[in-house]
Design an enzyme around this catalytic site. Structure first.
Site, PDB file in Angstrom:
ATOM      1  N   ARG A 193      -1.453   6.667   7.084  1.00  0.00           N
ATOM      2  CA  ARG A 193      -1.141   7.714   6.096  1.00  0.00           C
ATOM      3  C   ARG A 193      -2.128   8.883   6.205  1.00  0.00           C
ATOM      4  NH1 ARG A 193       1.842   6.031   1.772  1.00  0.00           N
ATOM      5  NH2 ARG A 193       3.313   4.396   2.342  1.00  0.00           N
ATOM      6  N   ARG A 245       6.081  14.604   0.377  1.00  0.00           N
ATOM      7  CA  ARG A 245       4.607  14.570   0.447  1.00  0.00           C
ATOM      8  C   ARG A 245       4.159  15.224   1.751  1.00  0.00           C
ATOM      9  NH1 ARG A 245       2.462   8.611  -0.245  1.00  0.00           N
ATOM     10  NH2 ARG A 245       3.087   8.846  -2.414  1.00  0.00           N
ATOM     11  N   CYS A 258       8.440   8.277 -10.826  1.00  0.00           N
ATOM     12  CA  CYS A 258       8.077   7.080 -10.069  1.00  0.00           C
ATOM     13  C   CYS A 258       8.965   5.895 -10.451  1.00  0.00           C
ATOM     14  CB  CYS A 258       6.611   6.718 -10.302  1.00  0.00           C
ATOM     15  SG  CYS A 258       6.173   5.227  -9.404  1.00  0.00           S
ATOM     16  N   LYS A 311       1.801   0.120   4.970  1.00  0.00           N
ATOM     17  CA  LYS A 311       1.007   1.348   5.095  1.00  0.00           C
ATOM     18  C   LYS A 311      -0.428   1.029   5.530  1.00  0.00           C
ATOM     19  CE  LYS A 311       1.728   1.852   0.522  1.00  0.00           C
ATOM     20  NZ  LYS A 311       1.732   2.378  -0.835  1.00  0.00           N
ATOM     21  N   CYS A 329       1.291   1.492 -13.378  1.00  0.00           N
ATOM     22  CA  CYS A 329       1.627   0.118 -12.972  1.00  0.00           C
ATOM     23  C   CYS A 329       0.494  -0.402 -12.099  1.00  0.00           C
ATOM     24  CB  CYS A 329       2.966   0.088 -12.212  1.00  0.00           C
ATOM     25  SG  CYS A 329       2.829   0.510 -10.461  1.00  0.00           S
ATOM     26  N   CYS A 336      -2.163   8.674 -12.338  1.00  0.00           N
ATOM     27  CA  CYS A 336      -1.083   8.758 -11.349  1.00  0.00           C
ATOM     28  C   CYS A 336       0.147   9.433 -11.947  1.00  0.00           C
ATOM     29  CB  CYS A 336      -0.729   7.359 -10.857  1.00  0.00           C
ATOM     30  SG  CYS A 336       0.187   6.424 -12.100  1.00  0.00           S
ATOM     31  N   CYS A 365      -2.277   3.661  -7.928  1.00  0.00           N
ATOM     32  CA  CYS A 365      -2.336   4.919  -7.181  1.00  0.00           C
ATOM     33  C   CYS A 365      -3.475   5.834  -7.629  1.00  0.00           C
ATOM     34  CB  CYS A 365      -0.999   5.645  -7.284  1.00  0.00           C
ATOM     35  SG  CYS A 365       0.371   4.698  -6.580  1.00  0.00           S
ATOM     36  N   LYS A 415      -4.405   2.964   5.618  1.00  0.00           N
ATOM     37  CA  LYS A 415      -5.107   4.150   5.108  1.00  0.00           C
ATOM     38  C   LYS A 415      -6.519   4.264   5.668  1.00  0.00           C
ATOM     39  CE  LYS A 415      -2.331   4.460   0.946  1.00  0.00           C
ATOM     40  NZ  LYS A 415      -2.282   4.468  -0.527  1.00  0.00           N
TER      41      LYS A 415
HETATM   42 FE1  SRM Z   1       0.846   5.357  -4.450  1.00  0.00          FE
HETATM   43  C1  SRM Z   1       3.782   3.721  -4.283  1.00  0.00           C
HETATM   44  C2  SRM Z   1       2.358   7.951  -5.867  1.00  0.00           C
HETATM   45  C3  SRM Z   1      -1.922   7.158  -3.902  1.00  0.00           C
HETATM   46  C4  SRM Z   1      -0.943   2.466  -3.896  1.00  0.00           C
HETATM   47  N1  SRM Z   1       2.772   5.783  -4.919  1.00  0.00           N
HETATM   48  C5  SRM Z   1       3.852   4.986  -4.725  1.00  0.00           C
HETATM   49  C6  SRM Z   1       5.155   5.718  -5.032  1.00  0.00           C
HETATM   50  C7  SRM Z   1       5.671   6.299  -3.754  1.00  0.00           C
HETATM   51  C8  SRM Z   1       6.230   4.882  -5.762  1.00  0.00           C
HETATM   52  C9  SRM Z   1       7.276   4.160  -4.981  1.00  0.00           C
HETATM   53  O1  SRM Z   1       6.953   3.422  -4.042  1.00  0.00           O
HETATM   54  O2  SRM Z   1       8.451   4.323  -5.343  1.00  0.00           O
HETATM   55  C10 SRM Z   1       4.610   6.767  -5.995  1.00  0.00           C
HETATM   56  C11 SRM Z   1       5.403   8.067  -6.088  1.00  0.00           C
HETATM   57  C12 SRM Z   1       5.310   8.605  -7.493  1.00  0.00           C
HETATM   58  C13 SRM Z   1       5.888   9.951  -7.659  1.00  0.00           C
HETATM   59  O3  SRM Z   1       6.890  10.078  -8.386  1.00  0.00           O
HETATM   60  O4  SRM Z   1       5.366  10.906  -7.109  1.00  0.00           O
HETATM   61  C14 SRM Z   1       3.164   6.863  -5.558  1.00  0.00           C
HETATM   62  N2  SRM Z   1       0.366   7.229  -4.705  1.00  0.00           N
HETATM   63  C15 SRM Z   1       1.085   8.134  -5.407  1.00  0.00           C
HETATM   64  C16 SRM Z   1       0.282   9.402  -5.665  1.00  0.00           C
HETATM   65  C17 SRM Z   1       1.117  10.670  -5.693  1.00  0.00           C
HETATM   66  C18 SRM Z   1      -0.491   9.205  -6.977  1.00  0.00           C
HETATM   67  C19 SRM Z   1      -1.085  10.437  -7.606  1.00  0.00           C
HETATM   68  O5  SRM Z   1      -0.835  10.585  -8.812  1.00  0.00           O
HETATM   69  O6  SRM Z   1      -1.792  11.192  -6.956  1.00  0.00           O
HETATM   70  C20 SRM Z   1      -0.731   9.307  -4.500  1.00  0.00           C
HETATM   71  C21 SRM Z   1      -0.221   9.943  -3.237  1.00  0.00           C
HETATM   72  C22 SRM Z   1      -1.210   9.767  -2.138  1.00  0.00           C
HETATM   73  C23 SRM Z   1      -0.915  10.566  -0.888  1.00  0.00           C
HETATM   74  O7  SRM Z   1      -0.975  11.790  -0.958  1.00  0.00           O
HETATM   75  O8  SRM Z   1      -0.678   9.947   0.151  1.00  0.00           O
HETATM   76  C24 SRM Z   1      -0.791   7.788  -4.330  1.00  0.00           C
HETATM   77  N3  SRM Z   1      -1.057   4.899  -3.896  1.00  0.00           N
HETATM   78  C25 SRM Z   1      -2.087   5.783  -3.840  1.00  0.00           C
HETATM   79  C26 SRM Z   1      -3.336   5.102  -3.763  1.00  0.00           C
HETATM   80  C27 SRM Z   1      -4.718   5.751  -3.746  1.00  0.00           C
HETATM   81  C28 SRM Z   1      -5.265   5.938  -2.370  1.00  0.00           C
HETATM   82  O9  SRM Z   1      -4.559   5.743  -1.375  1.00  0.00           O
HETATM   83  O10 SRM Z   1      -6.435   6.290  -2.285  1.00  0.00           O
HETATM   84  C29 SRM Z   1      -3.042   3.747  -3.778  1.00  0.00           C
HETATM   85  C30 SRM Z   1      -4.083   2.597  -3.799  1.00  0.00           C
HETATM   86  C31 SRM Z   1      -4.661   2.325  -2.455  1.00  0.00           C
HETATM   87  C32 SRM Z   1      -3.791   1.367  -1.705  1.00  0.00           C
HETATM   88  O11 SRM Z   1      -2.978   1.811  -0.905  1.00  0.00           O
HETATM   89  O12 SRM Z   1      -3.889   0.155  -1.965  1.00  0.00           O
HETATM   90  C33 SRM Z   1      -1.611   3.632  -3.851  1.00  0.00           C
HETATM   91  N4  SRM Z   1       1.366   3.396  -4.092  1.00  0.00           N
HETATM   92  C34 SRM Z   1       0.480   2.367  -3.953  1.00  0.00           C
HETATM   93  C35 SRM Z   1       1.214   1.132  -3.880  1.00  0.00           C
HETATM   94  C36 SRM Z   1       0.618  -0.278  -3.705  1.00  0.00           C
HETATM   95  C37 SRM Z   1       0.466  -0.589  -2.261  1.00  0.00           C
HETATM   96  C38 SRM Z   1       0.108  -2.019  -1.987  1.00  0.00           C
HETATM   97  O13 SRM Z   1      -0.354  -2.287  -0.893  1.00  0.00           O
HETATM   98  O14 SRM Z   1       0.310  -2.895  -2.822  1.00  0.00           O
HETATM   99  C39 SRM Z   1       2.588   1.480  -3.988  1.00  0.00           C
HETATM  100  C40 SRM Z   1       3.783   0.527  -3.968  1.00  0.00           C
HETATM  101  C41 SRM Z   1       4.235   0.200  -2.611  1.00  0.00           C
HETATM  102  O15 SRM Z   1       3.807   0.767  -1.613  1.00  0.00           O
HETATM  103  O16 SRM Z   1       5.107  -0.677  -2.549  1.00  0.00           O
HETATM  104  C42 SRM Z   1       2.629   2.904  -4.135  1.00  0.00           C
HETATM  105 FE1  SF4 Z   2       3.967   4.850  -9.706  1.00  0.00          FE
HETATM  106 FE2  SF4 Z   2       2.505   2.723 -10.174  1.00  0.00          FE
HETATM  107 FE3  SF4 Z   2       1.731   4.492  -8.336  1.00  0.00          FE
HETATM  108 FE4  SF4 Z   2       1.599   5.130 -10.874  1.00  0.00          FE
HETATM  109  S1  SF4 Z   2       0.448   3.464  -9.914  1.00  0.00           S
HETATM  110  S2  SF4 Z   2       2.477   6.425  -9.233  1.00  0.00           S
HETATM  111  S3  SF4 Z   2       3.343   4.096 -11.738  1.00  0.00           S
HETATM  112  S4  SF4 Z   2       3.521   3.225  -8.208  1.00  0.00           S
END
Ligand code: SRM
Ligand code: SF4
Length: 573
Positions: free
Chosen positions: A140, A71, A433, A204, A472, A427, A476, A206
């Site tokens: 981030r 990323r 993922c 993390k 899930c 997402c 995201c 943000k």
């Molecule tokens: Fe996310 C984890 C993809 C934005 C909340 N996110 C992941 C992971 C890294 C899975 C993992 O931990 O193994 C995913 C990788 C998937 C892949 O194969 O690429 C993933 N997140 C993404 C992206 C690529 C989604 C997309 O389709 O665009 C976004 C990348 C953002 C970036 O460039 O930095 C992405 N993730 C978000 C957002 C939206 C935002 O930030 O505005 C959220 C919700 C906001 C938040 O943080 O609460 C988000 N991602 C999560 C979470 C839940 C975090 C939590 O506090 O509970 C996880 C799981 C974790 O961190 O354990 C996660």
């Molecule tokens: Fe993966 Fe869940 Fe984030 Fe979708 S919402 S990219 S399934 S961690």
């Protein structure tokens, strides 16, 4: 065998070096050690495996098809054409021939194998980009509004995103040593981390900067949100500050909930770093380091009480927040097509399918964008809705860009048959993922197709809906802010949530749990029918559902609802 905790790994990582350098050289496996898989996140990469191949490889007694996602750190989401071409070369040389625009306005590449990791990082660096802190328990990618019509304000906000990102970059030289062969010096492994300390953050963190009237960054989904306040002369007077937004939750666990940020006051530009650092360090010191599922700033705020957290932030910042100023958001989406901005420059927003830029026979998107990057002299701006803006085009160049857009079907999504399809966000989910419970990006086109006849039946083809899908409950795609959302539960099964608003200020409600496609359509059909016949002028679907009582506040079973209109924050239990 039990694994060490992430807290222990961070403390023992010698400031995020771990054994990464050695692990990269181990040719006997495509994987990194358990510890290094945690450490590498801070360098912007995740170890994954192709889940489509998992069972077959297990049957063949092979180790999983290990690969890495990388990323980019891109505060404000702006790329030059040269950087675009550099990333295109990275994607086609080392990754799976696709660039993926994320919901935090940057790129991910997928499918890099371990032995190519270092060369890939070096190629990214050669494109004048890096991946530092793109993942991990640190600040981030900082978001900045991408509205191209206010270029001066956009430039200022972009600058803030850059400066905040730089301010919160870890002090460790680990990245430079591991990936760019910087020589080790006496402090290697023991550098002082003035903001983060030895164990970095509990989780993390943000930050986003929004410019009303557009909330395209979804400012209330961030741990710290800054809402630009412009004075009568059009100058940036300062920012309203919102804290405690985050989407992550778990199905059926009431203590894991999404939450929208609440506005706590107003600051002038010279107070930005002090308040941001106060928020980050309060979270560093009070955040939960035992339970990672309960470690985000939102829980720290709710556990200790907003008043105490704000008081601590003010004390550390050395000033009292002024009362929040009035502001108004119109929507959190993108506006597609050409718009004229300042200085006689034009900007073209292209809708991308879930942000995925790859070549298919019908849509050679990767090639098309590469051809544009070769001739474009402005910028590329990524949006938080996974779209791209070809920004800063002189009127005389528009025809050339248009020809390339048409030739490569880059406007196919802009011409999608329904308004809901143009703006939909989903997402990544499967196959990369590790946490996906159901399909998202790959299922979105199919779902929109089966929804189309229902929209047609009620004449809603051109009616805008904010629709988001996640594989899930981590959220995201920020599904909990959508008017209609599907959140993956199991293969082919989703939670259907309804009633968010189109400004990113109200969360939705669980309407049907664990439903399949037929059940989702069955639930939506009558509601869309009622909406078509009973809606008031300009009334949006989410607002309609609230007015007629289909969904009620507080909207999500366990979260704290916040109305953050006109500078006031009203928290409701
Ligand atoms: Fe996310 C984890 C993809 C934005 C909340 N996110 C992941 C992971 C890294 C899975 C993992 O931990 O193994 C995913 C990788 C998937 C892949 O194969 O690429 C993933 N997140 C993404 C992206 C690529 C989604 C997309 O389709 O665009 C976004 C990348 C953002 C970036 O460039 O930095 C992405 N993730 C978000 C957002 C939206 C935002 O930030 O505005 C959220 C919700 C906001 C938040 O943080 O609460 C988000 N991602 C999560 C979470 C839940 C975090 C939590 O506090 O509970 C996880 C799981 C974790 O961190 O354990 C996660
Ligand atoms: Fe993966 Fe869940 Fe984030 Fe979708 S919402 S990219 S399934 S961690």
């Amino acid at each position: 065998m039990s694994h060490p905790s992430v807290e222990k790994i961070k403390l023992e990582s010698r400031r995020l070096r771990g054994t990464l350098a050695e692990g990269l050289l181990d040719a006997t496996t495509g994987s990194l050690s358990f510890e290094d898989q945690r450490t590498i996140k801070f360098h912007g990469s995740y170890q994954q495996d192709d889940r489509d191949l998992r069972d077959e490889r297990r049957r063949q007694k092979l180790e999983p098809a290990h690969q890495f996602m990388i990323r980019i750190r891109a505060p404000g989401g702006v790329f030059t054409p040269q950087q675009w071409l550099g990333l295109d070369a990275v994607a086609t040389t080392f990754a799976n021939h696709s660039l993926r625009v994320t919901t935090r306005q940057t790129f991910q590449i997928h499918g890099v194998i371990k032995r190519d990791l270092k060369a890939t990082m070096q190629a990214i660096n050669a494109a004048m980009l890096d991946t530092i802190s793109a993942c991990g328990d640190v600040n981030r990618n900082v978001l900045g509004a991408s509205n191209p019509q206010q270029s001066t304000l956009h430039a200022q906000v972009h600058d803030w995103a850059q400066r905040l990102s730089a301010h919160f970059k870890p002090a460790t030289r680990a990245y430079y040593e591991v990936w760019l062969d910087e020589e080790k010096v006496a402090e290697s492994g023991v550098e002082v981390e003035p903001i983060y300390g030895e164990a970095y953050l509990p989780r993390k963190f943000k930050i986003a900067v929004a410019v009303p009237p557009y909330n395209d960054v979804d400012v209330f989904a961030n741990d710290l949100g800054l809402i630009a306040i412009v004075d009568a002369a059009g100058e940036l007077a300062g920012f309203n500050v919102a804290i405690g937004g985050s989407m992550g939750s778990s199905h059926g666990i009431p203590t894991h909930y999404p939450r929208v940020g609440n506005v706590i006051g107003f600051i002038t530009p010279d107070q930005v770093f002090a308040i941001a650092e106060a928020a980050v360090t309060v979270q560093r010191d009070l955040g939960d380091r035992e339970d990672r599922k309960h470690a985000r700033f939102k829980y720290t705020i709710d556990d200790h009480g907003s008043e105490k957290i704000v008081a601590m932030m003010q004390e550390r910042a050395g000033f009292t927040l002024a009362p929040a100023r009035p502001y108004h958001f119109e929507h959190n989406g993108d506006r597609f097509g050409w718009v004229e901005g300042e200085d006689d420059l034009w900007h073209l927003t292209l809708s991308l399918p879930s942000g995925r830029i790859a070549d298919t026979e019908a849509r050679p998107l990767l090639t098309g964008m590469r051809e544009i990057a070769k001739v474009h002299r402005g910028q590329f701006r990524m949006t938080c809705n996974q779209n791209v803006i070809i920004a800063g085009v002189p009127a005389s160049e528009r025809a050339r860009i248009d020809a390339l857009v048409t030739e490569h079907a880059l406007d196919a999504e802009n011409k999608a048959p329904t308004a809901i399809a143009r703006a939909a966000v989903s997402c990544v989910a499967l196959p990369t993922c590790a946490l996906a419970m159901a399909e998202s990006e790959r299922y979105l086109p199919g779902f929109l197709k089966v929804l189309e006849p229902i929209l047609d039946k009620y004449g809603l083809r051109e009616t805008p809906f904010l629709f988001r899908m996640s594989g899930c409950p981590n959220g995201c795609s920020r599904p909990y802010l959508a008017e209609i959302a599907l959140v993956g539960r199991a293969p082919g099964r989703y939670a259907l949530l309804l009633g968010g608003d189109h400004r990113g200020m109200r969360m939705n409600t669980l309407y049907r749990d664990n439903v399949n496609e037929a059940q989702i359509l069955e639930a939506l059909d009558p509601l869309l029918g009622r909406y078509a016949s009973e809606r008031q002028a300009d009334e949006r679907f989410g607002d309609f559902l609230h007015r007629v009582g289909v969904v009620q506040l507080p909207s999500y079973p366990t979260h704290t609802h916040v109305e953050a209109a006109e500078g006031t924050a009203v928290r409701k239990p």
